[in-house]
Design an enzyme around this catalytic site. Structure first.
Site, PDB file in Angstrom:
ATOM      1  CE  LYS A 270      20.124  31.973   9.038  1.00  0.00           C
ATOM      2  NZ  LYS A 270      19.624  30.921   8.740  1.00  0.00           N
TER       3      LYS A 270
HETATM    4  C1  PLP Z   1      19.326  30.993   7.099  1.00  0.00           C
HETATM    5  C2  PLP Z   1      18.759  29.341   6.008  1.00  0.00           C
HETATM    6  C3  PLP Z   1      19.085  29.230   4.775  1.00  0.00           C
HETATM    7  C4  PLP Z   1      19.485  31.167   3.678  1.00  0.00           C
HETATM    8  O1  PLP Z   1      20.213  31.488   3.577  1.00  0.00           O
HETATM    9  P1  PLP Z   1      20.545  32.995   3.321  1.00  0.00           P
HETATM   10  O2  PLP Z   1      21.961  33.308   3.723  1.00  0.00           O
HETATM   11  O3  PLP Z   1      20.160  34.227   4.382  1.00  0.00           O
HETATM   12  O4  PLP Z   1      20.490  32.583   2.609  1.00  0.00           O
HETATM   13  C5  PLP Z   1      18.366  28.787   4.338  1.00  0.00           C
HETATM   14  N1  PLP Z   1      18.554  27.608   4.755  1.00  0.00           N
HETATM   15  C6  PLP Z   1      18.680  27.510   5.843  1.00  0.00           C
HETATM   16  C7  PLP Z   1      18.678  26.445   6.668  1.00  0.00           C
HETATM   17  C8  PLP Z   1      18.759  28.732   7.641  1.00  0.00           C
HETATM   18  O5  PLP Z   1      19.098  28.556   8.565  1.00  0.00           O
END
Ligand code: PLP
Length: 489
Positions: A122
């Site tokens: 993120k």
């Molecule tokens: C947020 C997250 C996901 C999921 O991603 P999306 O875009 O919500 O599908 C997967 N792995 C990690 C480590 C995350 O922080």
């Protein structure tokens, strides 16, 4: 120019055709829908070849600029380029490549998206968002108070992106004692004056309820300039499109920054809210040669069920399991509406019927007989699979024993599912969405060893903390925000 791809419409029909910076700060469209560009800009093989050279010679920030500038016409190009260069530095991401690829075995690659400040993918989008927000707020002479609820990753990525940014304050609500030690230490040790960690007595749902209560109070929202950075924000999705291109160029490089730019590759994506995988759909619509987009879920398999059966059956929080891949413990994928809009030929009335009229069908629907569902794999490349805790443990163990490489449980989920969709001669890139250091307990269970931690996190747990403890009560938290909000005299 009258390139409509730089204007945005809502999946539910509101069609003001807003420019990028308006929707950057808006989040949801006024009709409750999600924003998408009026159409996806497409790129040909020659442009892919040029971008490959840009990435090879100039790096990730310039590649990001090339892609973003096709979607943004209300920031002067020199400014946009400068923002990309501020966001994507070796200092922030620990590597000049920003999203480096490493080879696992015969055409299976791991693309590291998790080298940013909070060790989860993120950061890649959120770091850019921090600079975009600061830039646009300064330009408008406005301020913003970001309100959010977090169970771990999103909140810390937002805080690390917004810390010290002018014009922005962050009020992040988290459930007391429910995050991992690492996650708590990471968030609470931020002592920047514009970051407010609100720790409430309750679970994540209570935090979300408070955010919902506050954001449905239109007067409060306006008076205190409340904004959000949740996963439906288009700017976050757009930033994520860039690393699909960067992954593609790395996996198909013939050694000197050249490639055919027609050779297909597949991506396997650990999925929850469907933001990451949807960014792959955008890249594919733009013309990136993607064979399959492999959507990997854990035990919370709403998306896997849809891609296998055509039935979308979101579940309530009581039916959402707590797993060893907690960032994917989501049973209502907020970005899914965007895909359904595209699948139904971008018909807002049809989308509205499925997502707004939930009284008729309790939020569930069945597209198995819709022609677009029959086309899903062939036309859009989507396939899916799921992992259980035991699969993730076995995959982590196997990857460690055979390759000496530790992977986190979210990445392990996608590695497991990726194996189910290997095609001869087609490279498969698995996204690493978090570093193993964030999930030490599961790594110890699988390998008997503690994962390495980047040196900059040494002593994290012993740093001074700044936390505001409160009951999970909207009134109390509104009073706190009113007292500490930015620019609201
Ligand atoms: C947020 C997250 C996901 C999921 O991603 P999306 O875009 O919500 O599908 C997967 N792995 C990690 C480590 C995350 O922080």
């Amino acid at each position: 120019m009258n390139d409509t791809s730089t204007r945005y419409v809502s999946t539910r029909g509101h069609s003001d055709c807003k420019p990028f910076c308006d929707i950057l700060l808006d989040g949801l469209a006024p009709d409750g829908g999600l924003y998408l560009p009026k159409r996806y800009p497409t790129v040909d093989t020659a442009t892919l070849g040029r971008w490959r050279q840009v990435y090879h010679r100039q790096g990730y920030a310039d590649l990001a600029f090339e892609i973003l500038s096709l979607y943004i016409d209300d920031i002067p190009p020199a400014d946009l380029r400068a923002l990309c260069h501020k966001a994507y530095t070796a200092l922030v991401f620990g590597t000049g490549e920003i999203v480096p690829l490493r080879h696992l075995e015969n055409g299976l690659w791991i693309q590291a998206l998790s080298n940013g400040p909070t060790l989860a993918f993120k950061d890649v989008a959120m770091q850019l968002l921090g600079h975009l927000f600061e830039y646009e707020l300064a330009r408008r002479g406005e301020t913003l108070n970001i309100l959010g609820a977090t169970s771990g990753d999103t909140g810390s990525a937002a805080e690390y992106a917004m810390r010290g940014k002018r014009g922005v304050r962050v009020f992040m609500i988290s459930p007391q004692g429910r995050m991992s030690d690492f996650q708590q230490a990471q968030m609470f040790s931020l002592t920047d004056a514009n970051i407010f960690n609100i720790s409430v007595d309750g679970v994540f749902d209570d935090c979300q309820d408070v955010v919902k209560a506050i954001s449905s109070d239109a007067d409060f929202k306006r008076d205190y300039k409340i904004g959000m950075v949740n996963s439906i924000n288009w700017a976050r999705l757009l930033a994520q499109v860039v690393y699909y291109f960067a992954g593609y160029f790395q996996a198909t490089d013939t050694g000197t920054g050249t490639g055919t730019d027609t050779e297909p590759v597949s991506f396997a994506v650990p999925s929850g809210n469907f933001g990451n995988a949807f960014a792959g759909h955008v890249a594919r619509q733009m013309g990136l040669p993607i064979a399959s987009l492999v959507v990997a879920t854990n035990e919370n398999d709403v998306l896997d069920e849809f891609f296998k059966t055509g039935v979308y059956r979101p579940r309530g929080s009581a039916n959402t399991l707590a797993t060893s891949s907690p960032s994917m413990d989501i049973s209502r994928a907020s970005n899914f509406e965007r895909l359904v809009f595209d699948l139904q030929g971008r018909d807002p009335a049809a989308t509205r019927q499925l997502f707004a009229d939930t009284l008729v069908h309790a939020g569930q629907f069945d597209l198995s007989l819709h022609p677009a569902f029959g086309d899903l794999a062939a036309r859009y490349g989507f396939v899916s699979g799921k992992s259980l805790h035991s699969d993730r443990i076995a995959t982590i163990q196997d990857t460690y024993e055979r390759h000496g490489m530790m992977i986190d449980p979210h990445t392990a989920c996608a590695v497991k599912v990726a194996h189910e969709y290997r095609q001869p001669g087609v490279p498969m890139i698995v996204f690493e969405t978090a570093l193993p250091a964030k999930f030490a307990q599961t790594l110890i269970e699988a390998t008997g060893r503690s994962p390495d931690r980047p040196a900059r996190f040494d002593g994290l747990e012993n740093r001074p903390r700044r936390i505001h403890m409160m009951p999970a009560d909207a009134g109390t938290i509104m009073a706190f925000i009113a007292e500490h909000a930015n620019g609201c005299r």
